[in-house]
Design an enzyme around this catalytic site. Structure first.
Site, PDB file in Angstrom:
ATOM      1  N   ARG A   1      19.800 -66.577  66.046  1.00 12.56           N
ATOM      2  CA  ARG A   1      20.827 -65.551  66.449  1.00 12.56           C
ATOM      3  C   ARG A   1      21.565 -66.041  67.721  1.00 12.56           C
ATOM      4  O   ARG A   1      20.729 -66.235  68.452  1.00 12.56           O
ATOM      5  CB  ARG A   1      19.667 -64.339  66.783  1.00 12.56           C
ATOM      6  CG  ARG A   1      20.671 -63.057  67.167  1.00 12.56           C
ATOM      7  CD  ARG A   1      19.886 -61.794  67.311  1.00 12.56           C
ATOM      8  NE  ARG A   1      19.412 -61.175  65.982  1.00 12.56           N
ATOM      9  CZ  ARG A   1      20.061 -60.340  65.402  1.00 12.56           C
ATOM     10  NH1 ARG A   1      21.375 -60.370  65.692  1.00 12.56           N
ATOM     11  NH2 ARG A   1      19.647 -59.832  64.212  1.00 12.56           N
TER      12      ARG A   1
ATOM     13  N   ARG B   1      11.644 -54.820  69.027  1.00  5.80           N
ATOM     14  CA  ARG B   1      12.027 -56.294  68.899  1.00  5.80           C
ATOM     15  C   ARG B   1      12.408 -56.808  70.144  1.00  5.80           C
ATOM     16  O   ARG B   1      12.545 -58.170  70.281  1.00  5.80           O
ATOM     17  CB  ARG B   1      13.607 -56.083  68.096  1.00  5.80           C
ATOM     18  CG  ARG B   1      13.320 -55.759  66.624  1.00  5.80           C
ATOM     19  CD  ARG B   1      14.532 -55.720  65.796  1.00  5.80           C
ATOM     20  NE  ARG B   1      15.078 -54.470  66.343  1.00  5.80           N
ATOM     21  CZ  ARG B   1      16.347 -53.810  65.977  1.00  5.80           C
ATOM     22  NH1 ARG B   1      17.015 -54.739  65.133  1.00  5.80           N
ATOM     23  NH2 ARG B   1      16.746 -52.638  66.223  1.00  5.80           N
TER      24      ARG B   1
ATOM     25  N   LYS C   1      16.008 -68.517  60.852  1.00  3.38           N
ATOM     26  CA  LYS C   1      17.128 -67.913  61.640  1.00  3.38           C
ATOM     27  C   LYS C   1      17.569 -68.292  62.811  1.00  3.38           C
ATOM     28  O   LYS C   1      16.516 -68.493  63.569  1.00  3.38           O
ATOM     29  CB  LYS C   1      17.104 -66.491  61.395  1.00  3.38           C
ATOM     30  CG  LYS C   1      18.190 -65.390  62.037  1.00  3.38           C
ATOM     31  CD  LYS C   1      18.016 -64.033  61.687  1.00  3.38           C
ATOM     32  CE  LYS C   1      17.145 -63.328  62.518  1.00  3.38           C
ATOM     33  NZ  LYS C   1      17.122 -61.769  62.458  1.00  3.38           N
TER      34      LYS C   1
ATOM     35  N   ASP D   1      12.861 -57.047  54.432  1.00  4.66           N
ATOM     36  CA  ASP D   1      12.768 -57.441  55.951  1.00  4.66           C
ATOM     37  C   ASP D   1      12.289 -55.926  56.436  1.00  4.66           C
ATOM     38  O   ASP D   1      12.344 -54.885  55.692  1.00  4.66           O
ATOM     39  CB  ASP D   1      14.100 -57.565  56.627  1.00  4.66           C
ATOM     40  CG  ASP D   1      13.895 -58.204  58.206  1.00  4.66           C
ATOM     41  OD1 ASP D   1      12.642 -58.361  58.469  1.00  4.66           O
ATOM     42  OD2 ASP D   1      15.004 -58.555  58.447  1.00  4.66           O
TER      43      ASP D   1
ATOM     44  N   ASP E   1      13.877 -64.311  58.026  1.00  7.58           N
ATOM     45  CA  ASP E   1      13.404 -65.071  58.960  1.00  7.58           C
ATOM     46  C   ASP E   1      11.961 -65.111  59.148  1.00  7.58           C
ATOM     47  O   ASP E   1      11.224 -64.530  58.344  1.00  7.58           O
ATOM     48  CB  ASP E   1      14.137 -64.306  60.283  1.00  7.58           C
ATOM     49  CG  ASP E   1      13.780 -62.964  60.466  1.00  7.58           C
ATOM     50  OD1 ASP E   1      12.597 -62.612  59.980  1.00  7.58           O
ATOM     51  OD2 ASP E   1      14.514 -62.431  61.077  1.00  7.58           O
TER      52      ASP E   1
ATOM     53  N   ASP F   1      26.876 -31.541  80.654  1.00 11.05           N
ATOM     54  CA  ASP F   1      26.727 -32.842  81.288  1.00 11.05           C
ATOM     55  C   ASP F   1      25.676 -33.624  80.671  1.00 11.05           C
ATOM     56  O   ASP F   1      25.322 -34.635  81.196  1.00 11.05           O
ATOM     57  CB  ASP F   1      26.278 -32.317  82.724  1.00 11.05           C
ATOM     58  CG  ASP F   1      25.138 -31.703  82.608  1.00 11.05           C
ATOM     59  OD1 ASP F   1      24.439 -31.214  81.784  1.00 11.05           O
ATOM     60  OD2 ASP F   1      24.672 -31.119  83.799  1.00 11.05           O
ATOM     61  N   GLY F   2      25.276 -33.311  79.548  1.00 13.17           N
ATOM     62  CA  GLY F   2      24.364 -34.186  78.607  1.00 13.17           C
ATOM     63  C   GLY F   2      22.860 -33.773  78.764  1.00 13.17           C
ATOM     64  O   GLY F   2      22.123 -34.415  78.193  1.00 13.17           O
TER      65      GLY F   2
END
Ligand code: R5P
Length: 293
Positions: free
Chosen positions: A194, A94, A192, A218, A169, A37-38
């Site tokens: 997005r 981020r 940049k 980056d 960026d 079931d995870g």
């Protein structure tokens, strides 16, 4: 911190052993069973020493965060008194602003959760853009940040003659700046916008790129679309070659193929995320950072 043991998981054993070798301590693993079931069942060494370094990189983070939520308190019950988490790649950094009303600022919440869990954290080039330091989002947790930018710059210097370093960026200015200063190389950043996960627009800076050997730098490459658009723009401006050097090589899906198709010549990364492009090992710097905690 004075570490006694590095604890890691089977899928990061190579990194765990490399860190343990640098620290001069043994390396052991946490066994993880995933039920149908995870749900997860973890099995740690039955007795742990006082100073435990837990190495868990947080690329593909969600399952690993649950592992940490179970493994850290379990390690304390088994004898660990000080636990320092080494996450060479720290996920969710981020998402650092609510771009629309109601959007969760994951950086703040994930960082606070980790700060409540462990005594210290070591990581490499976390994506800190709108905050200056991890301490702002990890109160009460000792943090040490290592940068791969100079080491990547050193690698670039061995591969490319008179490189021009370009960040895709504004956020990349910190890493491009560090490497550029170290090499005495010309450097700059693009602008940049997005629009979506795989939709970005790039505007080049006012730099003469014709016939130059450009290296795009980056902190993280995920879908690769940011670097891909930058590469296309740089080649259209007449650059002789475009190479890529990133700290964290997430490179999901067909990212590498897309970059090659755009004209990228070489792809290089640090080994914070295990990937074929890794050329800059970080174990020694991580070990120094653990000792400094
Ligand atoms: C964001 O500012 C980061 O520094 C990277 O530029 C970004 O995460 C790369 O994502 P992708 O490869 O999906 O364009």
């Amino acid at each position: 911190m004075k570490p006694d043991l590095v604890l890691t998981f089977d899928d990061e054993l190579a990194q765990g052993r490399a860190l343990a070798a640098q620290l001069g301590v043994p390396c052991e693993t946490v066994q993880c069973h995933r039920f149908p079931d995870g749900e997860l069942r973890l099995h740690l060494p039955a007795a742990l020493p006082a100073g435990v370094v837990l190495l868990r990189g947080l690329h593909q983070p969600n399952r690993k965060l649950v592992q940490l939520m179970i493994a850290v308190p379990a390690a304390r019950e088994l004898g660990a008194r000080e636990i320092v988490l080494v996450s060479p790649y720290l996920a969710y950094m981020r998402q650092d602003l609510a771009f629309t009303p109601g959007e969760a600022v994951s950086q703040r919440h994930l960082a606070a959760m980790l700060a409540g869990l462990v005594d210290g954290l070591v990581t490499v080039d976390p994506h800190l853009h709108r905050i200056r330091s991890l301490d702002e989002v990890m109160p009460g947790c000792r943090t040490v940040v290592v940068s791969a930018a100079e080491a990547l710059g050193d690698w670039v210097a061995t591969q490319v003659e008179r490189p021009l370093l370009l960040g895709p960026d504004a956020e990349a200015a910190q890493w491009v700046g560090q490497a550029g200063l170290r090499l005495g190389a010309e450097h700059g950043v693009c602008r940049k916008q997005r629009m979506g996960d795989r939709e970005v627009r790039i505007w080049l800076p006012e730099l003469e790129l014709r016939d130059r050997a450009v290296v795009l730098m980056d902190d993280v490459a995920s879908t690769g679309h940011t670097l891909r658009q930058a590469c296309l723009a740089v080649l259209a401006a007449g650059a002789a070659s475009v190479d890529v050097a990133v700290t964290h090589a997430l490179f999901v899906g067909d990212a590498v193929a897309g970059l090659r198709a755009a004209g990228v010549r070489h792809l290089w990364s640090s080994d914070t995320v295990p990937h074929d492009t890794a050329v800059v090992p970080m174990a020694r710097s991580l070990a120094d950072a653990v000792r400094a905690i």
